[in-house]
Design a protein around this motif. Structure first.
Motif, PDB file in Angstrom:
ATOM      1  N   ALA A   8      42.319  32.051  33.759  1.00 39.38           N
ATOM      2  CA  ALA A   8      41.222  33.415  32.922  1.00 39.38           C
ATOM      3  C   ALA A   8      40.035  32.919  33.449  1.00 39.38           C
ATOM      4  CB  ALA A   8      41.274  32.936  31.287  1.00 39.38           C
ATOM      5  N   PHE A   9      39.611  31.812  33.666  1.00 44.36           N
ATOM      6  CA  PHE A   9      38.155  31.533  34.386  1.00 44.36           C
ATOM      7  C   PHE A   9      37.998  32.145  35.479  1.00 44.36           C
ATOM      8  CE2 PHE A   9      35.734  28.586  37.154  1.00 44.36           C
ATOM      9  CZ  PHE A   9      34.530  28.818  36.494  1.00 44.36           C
ATOM     10  N   ARG A  10      39.099  32.012  36.603  1.00 38.55           N
ATOM     11  CA  ARG A  10      38.872  32.290  37.876  1.00 38.55           C
ATOM     12  C   ARG A  10      38.696  34.134  37.808  1.00 38.55           C
ATOM     13  NH1 ARG A  10      42.304  34.448  41.784  1.00 38.55           N
ATOM     14  NH2 ARG A  10      41.508  33.986  44.084  1.00 38.55           N
ATOM     15  N   ALA A  11      39.703  34.561  36.783  1.00 37.98           N
ATOM     16  CA  ALA A  11      39.728  36.203  36.821  1.00 37.98           C
ATOM     17  C   ALA A  11      38.316  36.449  36.340  1.00 37.98           C
ATOM     18  CB  ALA A  11      40.690  36.511  35.738  1.00 37.98           C
ATOM     19  N   VAL A  12      37.617  35.835  35.490  1.00 35.65           N
ATOM     20  CA  VAL A  12      36.495  36.323  34.872  1.00 35.65           C
ATOM     21  C   VAL A  12      35.109  36.136  35.951  1.00 35.65           C
ATOM     22  CG1 VAL A  12      34.450  35.625  33.300  1.00 35.65           C
ATOM     23  CG2 VAL A  12      36.937  35.541  32.398  1.00 35.65           C
ATOM     24  N   MET A  13      35.338  35.011  36.704  1.00 36.46           N
ATOM     25  CA  MET A  13      34.324  34.851  37.923  1.00 36.46           C
ATOM     26  C   MET A  13      34.599  35.879  38.913  1.00 36.46           C
ATOM     27  SD  MET A  13      32.451  32.354  37.470  1.00 36.46           S
ATOM     28  CE  MET A  13      32.057  31.946  38.985  1.00 36.46           C
ATOM     29  N   VAL A  14      35.752  36.339  39.049  1.00 35.37           N
ATOM     30  CA  VAL A  14      36.083  37.377  40.163  1.00 35.37           C
ATOM     31  C   VAL A  14      35.665  38.840  39.836  1.00 35.37           C
ATOM     32  CG1 VAL A  14      37.850  38.252  41.499  1.00 35.37           C
ATOM     33  CG2 VAL A  14      37.835  36.018  41.564  1.00 35.37           C
ATOM     34  N   SER A  15      36.096  39.165  38.527  1.00 38.53           N
ATOM     35  CA  SER A  15      36.011  40.595  38.031  1.00 38.53           C
ATOM     36  C   SER A  15      34.395  40.682  37.301  1.00 38.53           C
ATOM     37  CB  SER A  15      36.784  40.817  36.902  1.00 38.53           C
ATOM     38  OG  SER A  15      36.749  39.842  35.690  1.00 38.53           O
ATOM     39  N   GLY A  16      33.686  39.656  36.873  1.00 43.10           N
ATOM     40  CA  GLY A  16      32.621  39.594  36.227  1.00 43.10           C
ATOM     41  C   GLY A  16      32.500  39.952  34.911  1.00 43.10           C
ATOM     42  N   SER A  17      33.736  40.228  34.076  1.00 43.88           N
ATOM     43  CA  SER A  17      33.699  40.339  32.729  1.00 43.88           C
ATOM     44  C   SER A  17      34.991  39.900  32.321  1.00 43.88           C
ATOM     45  CB  SER A  17      33.586  41.739  32.305  1.00 43.88           C
ATOM     46  OG  SER A  17      34.570  42.497  32.395  1.00 43.88           O
ATOM     47  N   MET A  18      35.073  39.406  30.902  1.00 44.33           N
ATOM     48  CA  MET A  18      36.298  38.976  30.304  1.00 44.33           C
ATOM     49  C   MET A  18      37.106  40.441  30.107  1.00 44.33           C
ATOM     50  SD  MET A  18      35.330  36.351  27.243  1.00 44.33           S
ATOM     51  CE  MET A  18      34.289  34.837  27.726  1.00 44.33           C
ATOM     52  N   THR A  19      36.558  41.756  29.834  1.00 45.48           N
ATOM     53  CA  THR A  19      37.564  42.615  29.736  1.00 45.48           C
ATOM     54  C   THR A  19      38.160  43.199  30.880  1.00 45.48           C
ATOM     55  OG1 THR A  19      35.858  43.573  28.235  1.00 45.48           O
ATOM     56  CG2 THR A  19      37.381  45.096  29.146  1.00 45.48           C
ATOM     57  N   ALA A  20      37.484  43.125  31.816  1.00 48.98           N
ATOM     58  CA  ALA A  20      38.101  43.233  33.389  1.00 48.98           C
ATOM     59  C   ALA A  20      39.085  41.945  33.720  1.00 48.98           C
ATOM     60  CB  ALA A  20      37.080  43.181  34.442  1.00 48.98           C
ATOM     61  N   ALA A  21      38.668  40.914  33.419  1.00 45.72           N
ATOM     62  CA  ALA A  21      39.665  39.739  33.556  1.00 45.72           C
ATOM     63  C   ALA A  21      40.982  40.220  32.713  1.00 45.72           C
ATOM     64  CB  ALA A  21      39.032  38.463  33.323  1.00 45.72           C
ATOM     65  N   ALA A  22      40.858  40.457  31.657  1.00 39.72           N
ATOM     66  CA  ALA A  22      42.037  40.851  30.782  1.00 39.72           C
ATOM     67  C   ALA A  22      42.803  41.630  31.215  1.00 39.72           C
ATOM     68  CB  ALA A  22      41.653  41.149  29.323  1.00 39.72           C
ATOM     69  N   LYS A  23      42.364  42.771  31.869  1.00 38.78           N
ATOM     70  CA  LYS A  23      43.228  43.941  32.493  1.00 38.78           C
ATOM     71  C   LYS A  23      43.856  43.209  33.743  1.00 38.78           C
ATOM     72  CE  LYS A  23      40.694  47.732  31.293  1.00 38.78           C
ATOM     73  NZ  LYS A  23      39.474  48.875  31.313  1.00 38.78           N
ATOM     74  N   ALA A  24      43.190  42.434  34.578  1.00 38.88           N
ATOM     75  CA  ALA A  24      43.637  41.901  35.553  1.00 38.88           C
ATOM     76  C   ALA A  24      44.901  40.877  35.304  1.00 38.88           C
ATOM     77  CB  ALA A  24      42.462  41.217  36.407  1.00 38.88           C
ATOM     78  N   LEU A  25      44.842  40.195  34.098  1.00 38.47           N
ATOM     79  CA  LEU A  25      45.940  39.348  33.833  1.00 38.47           C
ATOM     80  C   LEU A  25      46.916  39.704  32.793  1.00 38.47           C
ATOM     81  CD1 LEU A  25      43.577  36.231  33.231  1.00 38.47           C
ATOM     82  CD2 LEU A  25      44.940  36.815  35.261  1.00 38.47           C
ATOM     83  N   PHE A  26      46.689  41.439  32.586  1.00 35.57           N
ATOM     84  CA  PHE A  26      47.685  41.931  31.712  1.00 35.57           C
ATOM     85  C   PHE A  26      47.744  41.092  30.329  1.00 35.57           C
ATOM     86  CE2 PHE A  26      49.147  42.410  36.203  1.00 35.57           C
ATOM     87  CZ  PHE A  26      49.093  43.926  36.205  1.00 35.57           C
ATOM     88  N   THR A  27      46.375  40.750  30.011  1.00 38.23           N
ATOM     89  CA  THR A  27      46.605  40.441  28.687  1.00 38.23           C
ATOM     90  C   THR A  27      45.347  41.051  27.829  1.00 38.23           C
ATOM     91  OG1 THR A  27      46.506  38.168  27.242  1.00 38.23           O
ATOM     92  CG2 THR A  27      45.219  38.307  29.184  1.00 38.23           C
ATOM     93  N   SER A  28      45.135  40.477  26.492  1.00 43.28           N
ATOM     94  CA  SER A  28      44.172  41.092  25.754  1.00 43.28           C
ATOM     95  C   SER A  28      42.618  40.434  26.201  1.00 43.28           C
ATOM     96  CB  SER A  28      44.632  40.985  24.316  1.00 43.28           C
ATOM     97  OG  SER A  28      44.504  39.474  24.031  1.00 43.28           O
TER      98      SER A  28
END
Length: 308
Positions: A8-28
């Motif tokens: 989750a941390f890595r996805a947020v860092m890479v995508s720049g937001s929690m919403t985008a990270a959630a989409k990338a990780l297929f979660t809410s």
DNA sequence: GCCTTGGAATAGGGAGCTAG
DNA sequence: CTAGCTCCCTATTCCAAGGC
């Protein structure tokens, strides 16, 4: 802290937001939010600065991200290792074979197999069929090739083939003039035989006993390959598995069909109580194909394949 | 628009029990 | 003794509401 927090941390860092990270990780998005706050709590680091609706990585967060990226390189290595195991099992194939197969057919098959799977390590162990049964049953080997299946063995068994023996003789021998050799042709001939106690020896002897033919049994050898080698030196004639005989074909040796021929069975043994190794099954495919090719090279097929 | 938090639903794992 | 089943607890996920 677990892998989900790090992901989750890595996805947020890479995508720049929690919403985008959630989409990338297929979660809410709430799930990502909770994972990040748990990670911050557990590490004691403030990873992001909440500025209104914006999420800005802190210097601690950036430093932590560098370590996470390093760890992810290792994780990717694990993913690659998993893929390799999925495709190739352990990456090692252990084969046990009786001498007549282990010195001829199996080495040929290994040559072809490693061309198809160059990253796989193959080890071949040659011993009597009884030991091959034991080694396979005890999981020491992934695949066994034997002439018989031991009664005590609880291996899974498939028959590879049952093929007719051929007569192997020196090129200068009088029988080389014949197209087919029969038991009575060997009356009084010096016959190089397998040792007493070998199951194949008994099958051969029975053919000659039934025909009432007496051979000169002055020389015995443990393996068919040895018998063929002695034929090359002009010491007599022998009956052999055609694929073994094929390896000795050439100047000085002739091979003829033998009628009625004793038959040599060959069995494939698989370790009990476990799924068959993918590598072993791939090797069996190669082995079956090669077996038929080599057999057709020695004895042109009459009709169908010789497997029982 | 994005993030956080509370509550509900669901999945997964472990412990305990039972039958073969 | 082991495999299978059930129950309970915990973790995870989602939805909804509210704050910035």
């Amino acid at each position: 802290m677990n892998l989900k927090h790090i992901e989750a941390f890595r996805a947020v860092m890479v995508s720049g937001s929690m919403t985008a990270a959630a989409k990338a990780l297929f979660t809410s998005q709430p799930n990502v939010s909770r994972l990040i706050s748990q990670l911050e709590r557990e590490t004691g680091l403030q990873l992001f600065q909440r500025s209104g609706v914006r999420l800005i990585p802190t210097s601690e967060g950036t430093a932590f991200f560098r370590e996470v990226e390093r760890a992810f390189v290792g994780l990717q290595g694990l993913a690659n290792a998993a893929a390799q195991i999925r495709n190739l099992g352990s990456g090692r194939l252990r084969i046990a074979a009786m001498p007549s197969a282990g010195m001829t057919l199996v080495p040929h098959a290994i040559k072809r197999f490693v061309e198809l799977f160059p990253e796989v390590t193959v080890s071949l162990h040659v011993n009597t069929s009884g030991t091959v049964n034991h080694w396979t049953a005890s999981q020491f080997c992934d695949l066994g090739v034997a002439v018989y299946v031991s009664e005590a063995s609880d291996c899974e068994v498939e028959q590879l083939s049952t093929v007719a023996a051929v007569c192997v003789m020196p090129a200068t021998h009088r029988l080389a003039a014949k197209r087919v050799v029969r038991p009575e042709d060997l009356e009084g001939e010096s016959f190089i035989s397998l040792c007493h106690g070998d199951g194949t020896r008994a099958v051969m002897d029975e053919v000659f006993q039934r025909a009432g033919v007496k051979r000169v049994l002055a020389i015995e050898a443990q393996y068919t390959a040895m018998c063929c080698e002695m034929v090359r030196h002009g010491m007599g004639v022998t009956l052999a598995h055609p694929i073994v005989a094929r390896d000795y074909r050439g100047p000085g040796i002739e091979i003829r069909p033998f009628v009625p021929a004793p038959r040599f069975p060959m069995y494939l043994l698989f370790p009990p109580h476990r799924p068959r190794e993918r590598l072993a099954m791939a090797f069996v495919d190669v082995l079956r194909g090669l077996h038929d090719e080599l057999l057709a090279d020695v004895v042109p097929p009459v009709r169908g394949r010789s497997r029982a």
